[in-house]
Design an enzyme around this catalytic site. Structure first.
Site, PDB file in Angstrom:
ATOM      1  N   GLY A 298       0.616  -1.166   0.247  1.00  0.00           N
ATOM      2  CA  GLY A 298      -0.098  -0.026   0.081  1.00  0.00           C
ATOM      3  C   GLY A 298       0.930   1.266  -0.072  1.00  0.00           C
ATOM      4  N   ARG A 299       1.527   1.601   1.161  1.00  0.00           N
ATOM      5  CA  ARG A 299       2.418   2.712   1.427  1.00  0.00           C
ATOM      6  C   ARG A 299       3.344   2.723   0.128  1.00  0.00           C
ATOM      7  NH1 ARG A 299       2.853   4.331   6.419  1.00  0.00           N
ATOM      8  NH2 ARG A 299       2.460   2.528   7.306  1.00  0.00           N
ATOM      9  N   ARG A 334      -1.958  10.792  10.959  1.00  0.00           N
ATOM     10  CA  ARG A 334      -0.507   9.844  11.229  1.00  0.00           C
ATOM     11  C   ARG A 334      -0.046  10.798  12.294  1.00  0.00           C
ATOM     12  NH1 ARG A 334       2.846   8.352   8.220  1.00  0.00           N
ATOM     13  NH2 ARG A 334       2.709   6.390   9.281  1.00  0.00           N
ATOM     14  N   TYR A 338       0.222   8.306  15.576  1.00  0.00           N
ATOM     15  CA  TYR A 338       1.716   7.403  15.365  1.00  0.00           C
ATOM     16  C   TYR A 338       2.722   8.179  16.049  1.00  0.00           C
ATOM     17  CZ  TYR A 338      -1.422   4.795  12.468  1.00  0.00           C
ATOM     18  OH  TYR A 338      -2.554   3.992  11.915  1.00  0.00           O
ATOM     19  N   CYS A 364      -9.874  20.855  18.506  1.00  0.00           N
ATOM     20  CA  CYS A 364      -9.718  20.956  19.966  1.00  0.00           C
ATOM     21  C   CYS A 364      -8.943  19.899  20.613  1.00  0.00           C
ATOM     22  CB  CYS A 364     -11.098  21.430  20.448  1.00  0.00           C
ATOM     23  SG  CYS A 364     -11.835  22.873  19.713  1.00  0.00           S
ATOM     24  N   TYR A 393      -2.829   6.233   3.772  1.00  0.00           N
ATOM     25  CA  TYR A 393      -3.449   6.386   5.228  1.00  0.00           C
ATOM     26  C   TYR A 393      -3.555   7.879   5.508  1.00  0.00           C
ATOM     27  CZ  TYR A 393      -1.591   1.611   5.123  1.00  0.00           C
ATOM     28  OH  TYR A 393      -1.626   0.595   4.747  1.00  0.00           O
TER      29      TYR A 393
HETATM   30  N1  LLP Z   1      -2.286  -6.134   3.470  1.00  0.00           N
HETATM   31  C1  LLP Z   1      -3.031  -6.176   4.578  1.00  0.00           C
HETATM   32  C2  LLP Z   1      -3.666  -7.321   4.846  1.00  0.00           C
HETATM   33  C3  LLP Z   1      -3.016  -5.007   5.354  1.00  0.00           C
HETATM   34  O1  LLP Z   1      -3.641  -5.084   6.554  1.00  0.00           O
HETATM   35  C4  LLP Z   1      -2.387  -3.873   5.092  1.00  0.00           C
HETATM   36  C5  LLP Z   1      -2.115  -2.799   6.118  1.00  0.00           C
HETATM   37  C6  LLP Z   1      -1.357  -3.831   3.635  1.00  0.00           C
HETATM   38  C7  LLP Z   1      -1.615  -5.025   3.205  1.00  0.00           C
HETATM   39  C8  LLP Z   1      -0.674  -2.685   3.334  1.00  0.00           C
HETATM   40  O2  LLP Z   1       0.190  -2.453   4.268  1.00  0.00           O
HETATM   41  P1  LLP Z   1       1.609  -1.296   3.704  1.00  0.00           P
HETATM   42  O3  LLP Z   1       2.234  -2.075   2.511  1.00  0.00           O
HETATM   43  O4  LLP Z   1       0.662  -0.105   3.399  1.00  0.00           O
HETATM   44  O5  LLP Z   1       2.490  -1.151   4.921  1.00  0.00           O
HETATM   45  N2  LLP Z   1      -2.670   3.478   9.245  1.00  0.00           N
HETATM   46  C9  LLP Z   1      -1.158   2.810   9.471  1.00  0.00           C
HETATM   47  C10 LLP Z   1      -0.745   1.699   8.688  1.00  0.00           C
HETATM   48  C11 LLP Z   1      -1.665   0.474   8.801  1.00  0.00           C
HETATM   49  C12 LLP Z   1      -1.606  -0.755   7.842  1.00  0.00           C
HETATM   50  C13 LLP Z   1      -2.646  -1.775   8.087  1.00  0.00           C
HETATM   51  N3  LLP Z   1      -2.598  -2.819   7.266  1.00  0.00           N
HETATM   52  C14 LLP Z   1      -0.241   4.248   9.046  1.00  0.00           C
HETATM   53  O6  LLP Z   1      -0.652   5.119   8.868  1.00  0.00           O
HETATM   54  O7  LLP Z   1       1.147   3.822   9.004  1.00  0.00           O
END
Ligand code: LLP
Length: 444
Positions: A298-299, A334, A338, A364, A393
């Site tokens: 994702g990221r 974020r 975090y 607030c 995100y």
């Molecule tokens: N696959 C599954 C099943 C997931 O739960 C996630 C993310 C991904 C793939 C993608 O992960 P990435 O490649 O983006 O790391 N809100 C947090 C991140 C939470 C990730 C949740 N799951 C942040 O802003 O850092």
């Protein structure tokens, strides 16, 4: 299931870059994807998420090639939760990605963006019977988080394929809250539970099996990806032997990080891919019968594609200096959630004088900070700032807290721009509320 790479000639023929985001300053004005941030803010207002289409395509192609050069049967499922903007999904569908969805509604969204059901994975947490049946009826591939979900599958609804989400016991993330494996993780099943789950699935008549993990988000350490893969494949081997099944699909989830601070070393994606695929080869060989290798970034794909533009409302110079902007934890959570660091740039002009400031929003809550005690060019009301690396995100975790409509989103490509999501209005915040008539009478 097909194995597809980036679509040929789908887009700009820019060379694939290995470095961070394309935002750059010309004459003091920040530009993204060839478009001026001043023009974008004037055109669509602030706060505004601005996404560079070219950067998404570069990122996708880089991660695709890193793995596809080393493993023939590859699938890259973009993790929709990172950024669910329909235009972003459409770009990735054009590139040949699949979509990893966290629930049925996300799967429907992906289908709206043109993803075919067999290019969609559903990795839901604590799914209910209705959603599981819907997912299977839609024809998407399912990763189950818990064996009890199998009780919901009967008769006609039994799929040909099922995959289980494993908790490999260890994981890593940029913050404890995004480590999604280990004792404290609500996700997946341990080896013993997984053996039971596959036995149960086999007894139901399912014959095609996958194995999945998602151990954490935002790691920059290539070696970790090799280690965690080895761990999963050890568990896979044990399950194969004990249950008497073979895996046609090995899904390592996402978690590939991006650098946030100046000088931070990016993840060496080629090394991560080498270590991962070496483990795959050690377990399965590299014949055509080796399983599909799936990843769900994702990221890595969208993180540095997007900036958040915000306008300075006022600057409070006292014991400390606070720069108040029109984007807060409601717009981009974020940093508050975090303690995540996101670089901030003055976007509308050059300025040599620097000062140490905290940048805050209008919410607030005292956690409503975008940056704490950072050295930034001296700013004044009306200035424009850009918060970098806001593509993952960002909008997807925004809220309406303090009765704030959600922001707008724009897409840029080679200097041209379009609005891809309108700014919400108060009526979107009021939404579907109903006030009982007895409560609308005025007191005397
Ligand atoms: N696959 C599954 C099943 C997931 O739960 C996630 C993310 C991904 C793939 C993608 O992960 P990435 O490649 O983006 O790391 N809100 C947090 C991140 C939470 C990730 C949740 N799951 C942040 O802003 O850092």
């Amino acid at each position: 299931m097909r194995t597809r790479g980036p679509r040929k000639g789908a887009t700009s023929k820019k060379p694939v870059k290995e470095t961070a985001s394309g935002a750059s300053k010309i004459g003091g004005v920040l530009r993204i994807g060839g478009a001026s941030c001043v023009e974008l803010a004037d055109c669509y207002g602030t706060p505004l998420y601005v996404t560079d289409e070219g950067r998404i395509r570069e990122n996708y192609r880089r991660i695709w090639h890193a793995f596809a050069n080393r493993w023939r049967n590859l699938r890259v499922y973009y993790a929709v939760k990172a950024n669910a903007n329909l235009s972003v999904l459409s770009i990735l569908r054009q590139e040949g990605a699949g979509a990893d969805c966290s629930g049925v509604e996300e799967a429907r969204l992906a289908m709206m963006a043109g993803f075919r059901p067999d290019d969609i994975l559903l990795t839901a947490s604590y799914i209910n019977a209705t959603d599981l049946k819907t997912a299977l009826a839609l024809g998407v591939r399912v990763n189950l988080d818990d064996a009890s979900a199998l009780d919901h599958i009967t008769g006609e609804g039994i799929p040909a394929f099922i995959s289980m989400r494993i908790n490999p016991g260890v994981g890593r993330g940029h913050h404890a809250g995004v480590v999604t494996a280990g004792r404290d993780s609500k996700f997946g099943m341990d080896e013993t539970a997984a053996v039971d789950a596959y036995e149960k699935a086999k007894a139901l008549g399912i014959r095609d099996f996958g194995i999945h993990m998602m151990a954490g988000s935002g790691s920059l350490d290539a070696d970790y990806f090799g280690e965690i893969t080895k761990k999963l494949l050890g568990i896979a081997d044990e399950i194969s032997t004990r249950v008497g099944i073979e895996f046609s699909f090995v899904d390592l989830g996402g978690g590939f990080g991006i650098p946030h601070r100046n000088g931070e070393r990016p993840l060496d994606i080629n090394r991560a891919a080498t270590l991962i695929t070496d483990e795959m080869k050690a377990s399965f060989g590299s014949s055509d019968r080796a399983p599909v290798l799936a990843i769900e970034p994702g990221r890595y794909i969208v993180g540095d594609s997007t900036i958040l533009l915000a306008r300075v409302r006022s600057v409070k110079r006292g014991v400390k200096t606070f720069v108040g902007i029109d984007a807060g934890m409601n717009t981009f959570v974020r940093p508050a959630l975090y303690g995540a660091y996101h670089e901030i740039l003055l976007a509308n002009r050059g300025e040599k004088d620097m000062e140490t400031v905290s940048v805050c929003g209008t919410i607030c809550e005292n956690t409503d900070l975008m940056a704490k005690d950072v050295l930034l060019p001296k700013m004044e009301p009306g200035d424009l700032v850009a918060i970098l690396n806001a593509g993952a995100y960002g909008f997807s975790m925004s809220s309406q807290y303090n009765t704030n409509p959600r922001p707008a989103e724009a897409l840029v490509l080679d200097g041209t721009h379009q609005l891809t999501r309108e700014r919400e209005t108060l009526s979107d915040v009021i939404g579907r509320q109903h006030v009982p008539p007895r409560l609308t009478r005025q007191a005397n």
